[in-house]
Design a protein around this motif. Structure first.
Motif, PDB file in Angstrom:
ATOM      1  N   SER A   1       1.039  -1.570  -0.453  1.00  0.00           N
ATOM      2  CA  SER A   1       0.502   0.014  -0.103  1.00  0.00           C
ATOM      3  C   SER A   1       0.916   1.199   0.294  1.00  0.00           C
ATOM      4  N   LEU A   2      -0.017   2.442  -0.303  1.00  0.00           N
ATOM      5  CA  LEU A   2       1.045   3.852  -0.440  1.00  0.00           C
ATOM      6  C   LEU A   2       1.786   4.040   0.874  1.00  0.00           C
ATOM      7  N   LYS A   3       0.704   2.879   2.751  1.00  0.00           N
ATOM      8  CA  LYS A   3       0.689   4.048   3.692  1.00  0.00           C
ATOM      9  C   LYS A   3       2.606   3.077   3.609  1.00  0.00           C
ATOM     10  N   ILE A   4       2.176   1.636   3.759  1.00  0.00           N
ATOM     11  CA  ILE A   4       3.689   0.730   4.091  1.00  0.00           C
ATOM     12  C   ILE A   4       4.705   1.289   3.516  1.00  0.00           C
ATOM     13  N   VAL A   5       4.682   1.982   1.947  1.00  0.00           N
ATOM     14  CA  VAL A   5       5.549   1.683   1.242  1.00  0.00           C
ATOM     15  C   VAL A   5       6.734   3.639   1.055  1.00  0.00           C
ATOM     16  N   THR A   6       5.731   4.865   2.127  1.00  0.00           N
ATOM     17  CA  THR A   6       5.634   5.754   2.548  1.00  0.00           C
ATOM     18  C   THR A   6       6.432   5.873   4.048  1.00  0.00           C
ATOM     19  N   ASP A   7       5.813   4.625   3.975  1.00  0.00           N
ATOM     20  CA  ASP A   7       6.631   4.570   5.821  1.00  0.00           C
ATOM     21  C   ASP A   7       8.353   3.852   5.687  1.00  0.00           C
ATOM     22  N   GLU A   8       8.100   2.961   5.083  1.00  0.00           N
ATOM     23  CA  GLU A   8       9.229   2.441   4.855  1.00  0.00           C
ATOM     24  C   GLU A   8      10.567   3.755   4.336  1.00  0.00           C
ATOM     25  N   ASN A   9       9.860   4.541   3.415  1.00  0.00           N
ATOM     26  CA  ASN A   9      10.480   5.471   2.040  1.00  0.00           C
ATOM     27  C   ASN A   9       9.629   6.693   1.772  1.00  0.00           C
ATOM     28  N   PRO A  10      10.022   7.675   2.494  1.00  0.00           N
ATOM     29  CA  PRO A  10       9.210   8.758   2.065  1.00  0.00           C
ATOM     30  C   PRO A  10       9.117   9.238   1.219  1.00  0.00           C
ATOM     31  N   PHE A  11      10.464   9.599   0.501  1.00  0.00           N
ATOM     32  CA  PHE A  11      11.048   9.344  -0.754  1.00  0.00           C
ATOM     33  C   PHE A  11      10.280   9.160  -1.682  1.00  0.00           C
ATOM     34  N   VAL A  12       9.181   8.494  -2.295  1.00  0.00           N
ATOM     35  CA  VAL A  12       9.073   8.175  -3.666  1.00  0.00           C
ATOM     36  C   VAL A  12       7.951   8.918  -4.189  1.00  0.00           C
ATOM     37  N   LEU A  13       7.879   8.379  -5.359  1.00  0.00           N
ATOM     38  CA  LEU A  13       6.710   9.408  -6.378  1.00  0.00           C
ATOM     39  C   LEU A  13       5.488   9.037  -5.673  1.00  0.00           C
ATOM     40  N   SER A  14       4.598   9.821  -6.191  1.00  0.00           N
ATOM     41  CA  SER A  14       3.434   9.314  -5.735  1.00  0.00           C
ATOM     42  C   SER A  14       2.638   8.911  -6.892  1.00  0.00           C
ATOM     43  N   GLN A  15       3.120   8.936  -8.264  1.00  0.00           N
ATOM     44  CA  GLN A  15       2.464   7.597  -9.488  1.00  0.00           C
ATOM     45  C   GLN A  15       3.369   6.696  -9.223  1.00  0.00           C
ATOM     46  N   LEU A  16       2.599   6.021  -8.504  1.00  0.00           N
ATOM     47  CA  LEU A  16       3.280   4.691  -8.009  1.00  0.00           C
ATOM     48  C   LEU A  16       2.588   4.092  -8.590  1.00  0.00           C
ATOM     49  N   THR A  17       2.556   2.427  -9.614  1.00  0.00           N
ATOM     50  CA  THR A  17       2.322   0.943  -9.788  1.00  0.00           C
ATOM     51  C   THR A  17       2.724   0.605  -9.005  1.00  0.00           C
ATOM     52  N   LEU A  18       1.378   0.113  -8.238  1.00  0.00           N
ATOM     53  CA  LEU A  18       1.458  -0.385  -5.925  1.00  0.00           C
ATOM     54  C   LEU A  18       0.922  -2.319  -6.812  1.00  0.00           C
ATOM     55  N   LYS A  19       1.070  -3.129  -6.996  1.00  0.00           N
ATOM     56  CA  LYS A  19       1.630  -4.432  -6.615  1.00  0.00           C
ATOM     57  C   LYS A  19       1.040  -5.337  -5.581  1.00  0.00           C
ATOM     58  N   ASN A  20       0.620  -6.943  -5.377  1.00  0.00           N
ATOM     59  CA  ASN A  20       0.844  -6.976  -3.968  1.00  0.00           C
ATOM     60  C   ASN A  20       2.294  -8.523  -4.358  1.00  0.00           C
ATOM     61  N   SER A  21       2.606  -8.693  -3.311  1.00  0.00           N
ATOM     62  CA  SER A  21       3.715  -9.227  -3.021  1.00  0.00           C
ATOM     63  C   SER A  21       3.366 -11.021  -2.350  1.00  0.00           C
ATOM     64  N   ASN A  22       3.332 -11.788  -3.064  1.00  0.00           N
ATOM     65  CA  ASN A  22       2.877 -13.342  -2.566  1.00  0.00           C
ATOM     66  C   ASN A  22       3.698 -13.789  -2.638  1.00  0.00           C
ATOM     67  N   THR A  23       4.037 -14.512  -0.815  1.00  0.00           N
ATOM     68  CA  THR A  23       5.284 -15.331  -0.227  1.00  0.00           C
ATOM     69  C   THR A  23       4.053 -16.412  -1.003  1.00  0.00           C
ATOM     70  N   LYS A  24       5.191 -17.341  -1.636  1.00  0.00           N
ATOM     71  CA  LYS A  24       4.494 -18.533  -1.448  1.00  0.00           C
ATOM     72  C   LYS A  24       4.930 -19.365  -1.212  1.00  0.00           C
ATOM     73  N   PHE A  25       6.149 -19.337  -0.466  1.00  0.00           N
ATOM     74  CA  PHE A  25       6.450 -20.259   0.820  1.00  0.00           C
ATOM     75  C   PHE A  25       7.050 -19.617   2.070  1.00  0.00           C
ATOM     76  N   ASN A  26       6.783 -19.928   2.516  1.00  0.00           N
ATOM     77  CA  ASN A  26       7.908 -19.326   3.900  1.00  0.00           C
ATOM     78  C   ASN A  26       8.360 -20.712   5.022  1.00  0.00           C
ATOM     79  N   LEU A  27       9.297 -21.353   4.920  1.00  0.00           N
ATOM     80  CA  LEU A  27       9.778 -22.271   5.667  1.00  0.00           C
ATOM     81  C   LEU A  27      10.584 -22.057   6.726  1.00  0.00           C
ATOM     82  N   TYR A  28      10.504 -22.505   7.951  1.00  0.00           N
ATOM     83  CA  TYR A  28      11.122 -21.473   9.015  1.00  0.00           C
ATOM     84  C   TYR A  28      11.455 -22.962  10.135  1.00  0.00           C
ATOM     85  N   GLY A  29      12.505 -23.370  10.983  1.00  0.00           N
ATOM     86  CA  GLY A  29      12.981 -24.091  12.019  1.00  0.00           C
ATOM     87  C   GLY A  29      13.677 -23.305  12.544  1.00  0.00           C
ATOM     88  N   GLY A  30      13.693 -24.019  14.172  1.00  0.00           N
ATOM     89  CA  GLY A  30      14.621 -22.136  14.504  1.00  0.00           C
ATOM     90  C   GLY A  30      14.787 -23.542  16.999  1.00  0.00           C
TER      91      GLY A  30
END
Length: 543
Positions: A329-358
């Motif tokens: 989202s625009l909020k997630i992006v600008t919270d991380e990097n406020p120096f971005v353009l206003s005209q952005l093409t925003l897409k969804n990120s798909n974590t196909k799988f995340n395997l973990y252990g510890g």
């Protein structure tokens, strides 16, 4: 035949006197039996006990009045520490170099079993200038109102938030390019309202639940805006002595720019079966997600989390798997990097799988640790690149690429009551990109150390140390025949922040904060250096 017997007596003696004598006699022996006299008396047992005559008797009862006065006894009570005195309001104010005023104010109600409410205001600004760069001033202003209502078996939450953040695109050299402050300023106006209902049923077989409804609107100075409506919740109940928990959510985004409007909806359903034993804990389920953005896509992900307590919570190995779709989202992006353009093409990120252990556990009542490794596959991972359309190249665009990410995380924390807290953590990342040369602006190594020491509730000292490994920015090089992509290295950064608060009384205190004690000018993003050492002195007062 007659027998004649003679008797002779011999006397034997010793010369010294009579010592012994033997007499031998001889003669006729006639044996006979003497008659017995029989006693005919029958034995009789005489009882020597004398029997007494039992006399009859009676008791004459009479009530005796005895007065008894009961003295009251004070009930036993547990002796504990008296409740700490609370104040409704707290104000903090300070001033630092780079012309940095600061003010923050809190208001809360006092102790109550029925409700809790409060408000918070904050203002922080700076008129910073950085050598060979544009004006770097900023201001952050926030207002928040929040409350809770404690019902018989539920808690109702609610809050309203508003913030206005102003910054400048100062990543250029004013000697080469002349830009006014009006041409580099950016404003973000953010408004949010949230409500939540949470149940507290004591019986596991009842349907415990949580319902959240969130809304926010974010707008900037260049006609970009975003509306988000998010509804999430869960229902949980006992099934065969274990738990069945069903999570669900609807996330709707409306993103507008000066040239385009885009809608995005994410719908998720995540049932889980949760089983726990004396040594083990297991969560097994599946997440189904519907991604409605320029078409409709359907996804399934496993949700598995298994752990086993080998010995007294000292060694607890765990493994798991999950995944999901996240909207950039625009909020997630600008919270991380406020120096971005206003005209952005925003897409969804798909974590196909995340395997973990510890491994996690507690080494003592004061020390806990966690060591974890994970491997994930991500479609459309968001990256930042300098936009070259503007000659100043002081704004960023976003690009996407597929990445396989290995992450090794470790942390250990120590806590001695409320007196001392220490946290040491670190992350190592290895990115394998499908198309891009590097994972732009994503460091491989991060290490942080934080400590908080409370000296008799009179002085509180805080220290933060962190190290971020080198990063790479995407740049272009040109020769006579073509343009080539090159990776510009940004050196790693090390920083130290220190804060000390002295409580003169329970109501009045003084504080000093020092940042970037290493006095280095490091770059989080290309062309954007940080301020060098900066400090702030202030006071706090409760009333």
């Amino acid at each position: 035949m007659g027998i004649c017997l003679f008797s002779t007596t011999f006397l034997l003696a010793q010369k010294s006197g009579l010592d012994s004598m033997i007499i031998i006699s001889t003669g006729e022996y006639k044996p006979n039996v003497v008659d017995a006299n029989k006693i005919n008396n029958t034995p009789v047992v005489k009882d020597s006990t004398k029997k007494l005559e039992v006399k009859k008797y009676s008791i004459y009862s009479k009530k005796l009045e005895v007065p008894f006065n009961v003295s009251p006894v004070t009930p036993a009570q547990m002796v504990g520490e008296p409740l700490t005195k609370l104040y409704n309001m707290l104000a903090k104010a300070g001033f630092g170099n780079y012309t940095t005023p600061y003010f923050e104010f809190w208001y809360n109600n006092l102790r109550s079993k029925e409700y809790s409410y409060g408000a918070r205001l904050k203002s922080l600004s700076s008129s910073a200038t950085i050598k060979e760069h544009g004006f770097a001033g900023y201001s952050d202003n926030e207002i928040s109102i929040y409350g809770k209502k404690f019902l018989k078996e539920h808690t109702l939450f609610g809050n309203f938030d508003y913030s206005r953040n102003t910054m400048h695109f100062y990543g250029y050299n004013p000697d080469s390019i002349s830009l006014s402050r009006k041409q580099t300023v950016q404003h973000f106006n953010y408004f949010a309202a949230n409500a939540e209902l949470l149940s507290h049923y004591s019986r596991a077989e009842r349907f415990n639940h949580q319902i959240k409804l969130n809304y926010y609107n974010l707008a900037d100075s260049y006609n970009a805006s975003e509306n988000n409506i998010n509804a999430t919740g869960y229902v949980q109940t006992a099934v065969l002595s274990e738990l069945l928990k069903v999570n669900a959510g609807v996330d709707f985004y409306n993103h507008k720019t000066a040239k385009d409007t885009a809608n995005n909806t994410l719908i998720s359903l995540n049932p889980n079966f949760i089983a726990t034993g004396k040594k083990y804990s297991a969560t097994i389920g599946v997440k189904a997600m519907l991604d409605i953005m320029n078409g409709t896509k359907f996804y399934f992900y496993p949700t598995v989390d298994l752990s086993y307590n080998i010995f007294d919570n000292i060694i607890v190995p765990y493994v798991g798997a999950n995944g999901g779709v996240m909207h950039n989202s625009l909020k997630i992006v600008t919270d991380e990097n406020p120096f971005v353009l206003s005209q952005l093409t925003l897409k969804n990120s798909n974590t196909k799988f995340n395997l973990y252990g510890g491994l996690r556990g507690t080494l003592s009542s004061y020390i806990a640790y966690n060591a974890r490794a994970s491997y994930s596959s991500i479609d459309n991972m968001l990256l930042y690149v300098n936009d070259t359309v503007f000659p100043a190249a002081n704004r960023f665009n976003v690009i996407y690429d597929h990445a396989n990410v290995l992450n090794i995380h470790g942390e250990i924390n120590y806590q001695l009551r409320e007196k001392l807290r220490i946290l040491l953590g670190g992350d190592y990342f290895n990115y394998k990109m499908k198309q891009e040369l590097k994972a732009w602006y994503k460091p491989q190594l991060k290490i942080n150390f934080a400590a908080n020491y409370n000296i008799s509730d009179k002085m509180i000292a805080k220290i933060d140390l962190f190290y971020v490994d080198k990063q790479f920015a995407k740049t272009f090089s040109r020769d006579s025949s073509a343009v080539y992509i090159a990776a510009k290295e940004l050196k790693g950064l090390f920083d130290i922040n220190l804060g000390v608060e002295y409580r003169y009384t329970k109501r009045l205190g003084f504080f000093v904060n020092l940042n970037n004690l290493a006095n280095t000018r490091y770059y989080r993003y290309s062309n954007y250096p940080s301020q060098r050492i900066n400090g702030m002195l202030g006071l706090s007062y409760s009333f």
